[in-house]
Write a protein that holds these residues in place. Structure first.
Motif, PDB file in Angstrom:
ATOM      1  N   MET A   1     -45.235   7.429  58.738  1.00 42.60           N
ATOM      2  CA  MET A   1     -45.661   8.829  58.711  1.00 42.60           C
ATOM      3  C   MET A   1     -44.487   9.734  59.040  1.00 42.60           C
ATOM      4  SD  MET A   1     -47.997  10.929  58.243  1.00 42.60           S
ATOM      5  CE  MET A   1     -48.187  12.663  58.469  1.00 42.60           C
ATOM      6  N   ILE A  91     -49.265  13.657  53.352  1.00 40.80           N
ATOM      7  CA  ILE A  91     -49.921  12.385  53.057  1.00 40.80           C
ATOM      8  C   ILE A  91     -50.442  12.356  51.627  1.00 40.80           C
ATOM      9  CG2 ILE A  91     -51.851  10.878  53.671  1.00 40.80           C
ATOM     10  CD1 ILE A  91     -51.525  11.857  56.556  1.00 40.80           C
ATOM     11  N   MET A  95     -48.699   8.833  50.055  1.00 44.04           N
ATOM     12  CA  MET A  95     -49.544   8.088  50.993  1.00 44.04           C
ATOM     13  C   MET A  95     -48.689   7.181  51.873  1.00 44.04           C
ATOM     14  SD  MET A  95     -52.565   7.437  52.194  1.00 44.04           S
ATOM     15  CE  MET A  95     -53.677   8.177  51.009  1.00 44.04           C
ATOM     16  N   ASP A  96     -48.960   7.190  53.174  1.00 42.45           N
ATOM     17  CA  ASP A  96     -48.144   6.435  54.129  1.00 42.45           C
ATOM     18  C   ASP A  96     -48.762   5.097  54.499  1.00 42.45           C
ATOM     19  OD1 ASP A  96     -50.268   7.536  55.437  1.00 42.45           O
ATOM     20  OD2 ASP A  96     -49.134   8.395  57.089  1.00 42.45           O
ATOM     21  N   SER A 103     -51.606   1.948  47.185  1.00 42.70           N
ATOM     22  CA  SER A 103     -52.418   2.872  47.976  1.00 42.70           C
ATOM     23  C   SER A 103     -53.644   3.361  47.210  1.00 42.70           C
ATOM     24  CB  SER A 103     -51.565   4.084  48.399  1.00 42.70           C
ATOM     25  OG  SER A 103     -51.045   4.748  47.252  1.00 42.70           O
ATOM     26  N   LEU A 108     -57.450   9.169  52.334  1.00 38.29           N
ATOM     27  CA  LEU A 108     -57.405  10.026  53.513  1.00 38.29           C
ATOM     28  C   LEU A 108     -58.773  10.666  53.731  1.00 38.29           C
ATOM     29  CD1 LEU A 108     -55.848  11.579  55.737  1.00 38.29           C
ATOM     30  CD2 LEU A 108     -55.256  13.260  53.974  1.00 38.29           C
ATOM     31  N   TYR A 137     -58.480   6.982  57.687  1.00 40.61           N
ATOM     32  CA  TYR A 137     -58.450   6.526  56.302  1.00 40.61           C
ATOM     33  C   TYR A 137     -59.657   5.617  56.037  1.00 40.61           C
ATOM     34  CZ  TYR A 137     -53.462   7.628  56.996  1.00 40.61           C
ATOM     35  OH  TYR A 137     -52.274   8.233  57.313  1.00 40.61           O
TER      36      TYR A 137
END
Length: 254
Positions: A1, A91, A95-96, A103, A108, A137
């Motif tokens: 992040m 994010i 996407m982290d 992902s 999220l 998430y």
């Protein structure tokens, strides 16, 4: 992040930049991740002390507020709103979290924050401030159905804790140093320090031995019928004549 702290960047968008930067003196950033079967939460703890505490307050007052040398409640609320939006935009753009290098099955759900009221007051008063952030998430399918490894984009050189659901073991780690894995009540917890690239990959697998169950006896177990309940033996009324006959060797008839 991408971190929301700004002191080490020495830039105009300090707190809100969300660019990966190494930790520095007077600033601390902790990652606390809880992975569940159908989703996860990523909690962050952000701490400012020493000179960075003053820099942080000064930034809020001059760049977010009215530059009057005082951090007020409305300025803090404004920082909170801007920070949440910065988290969300960052994010959604990149996407982290990934499972098996994808992902597409991670979504999220919510961003929450709690900024410390200790930042309120005169800008040049020293102290300490600790802010908390939490990102939630969801997964399209269960963790084990989606894959065997999970990837995180984290703040480089910061501490990270990852807790997995019961019955899941850690099989490999990459991009995280000084690792320790503790298993308690079938729950595996990984701790370590994020590497300088900020990318952490943790391999996992289901382990039946982690699951809690009743202890099994050694050897073969043979079932036996339940023993009959003990019933009280009826007691005959006392008769002195019977006792005399027994003493003489006779068995009284009943």
């Amino acid at each position: 992040m991408r971190s929301v702290h700004i002191i080490c960047l020495i830039a105009a968008v300090i707190v809100l930049s969300l660019t990966a930067t190494p930790a520095c003196a007077g600033f601390n950033w902790e990652n606390n991740i809880t992975v569940d079967t159908h989703g996860m939460t990523w909690g962050y703890t952000e701490q400012y002390t020493e000179e960075n505490f003053v820099f942080y307050k000064s930034y809020i007052d001059s760049d977010i507020g009215n530059d009057d040398g005082y951090v007020s409640a409305w300025e803090l609320l404004k920082v909170d709103s801007i920070t949440r939006k910065s988290f969300y935009d960052s994010i959604m753009k990149d996407m982290d979290v990934r499972i098996n290098d994808s992902s597409s099955n991670v979504h999220l759900q919510e961003i929450d924050s709690s900024l410390s009221e200790d930042v309120l007051g005169k800008v040049y008063e020293r102290g300490e401030v600790i802010n908390y952030y939490k990102v939630t998430y969801s997964f399209d399918r269960t963790l084990t159905e989606l894959g065997t490894n999970i990837w995180f984009l984290a703040e480089p050189e910061t501490n990270m804790t990852v807790t997995f659901p019961a019955g899941i073991e850690v099989t490999s780690t990459k991009g995280i140093d000084n690792t320790t894995i503790i298993v308690h009540d079938s729950i595996a917890t990984l701790t370590g320090t994020v590497g300088f690239e900020g990318e952490v990959t943790v391999g996992y697998a289901e382990n039946a031995t982690f699951k809690t169950s009743a202890p099994k006896p050694n050897g073969n177990l043979t079932s036996t019928p339940d023993a009959p309940e003990d019933k009280p033996v009826p007691q005959l009324p006392y008769n002195p004549v019977d006792e005399i006959l027994k003493w003489l060797g006779f068995d009284p008839k009943r």
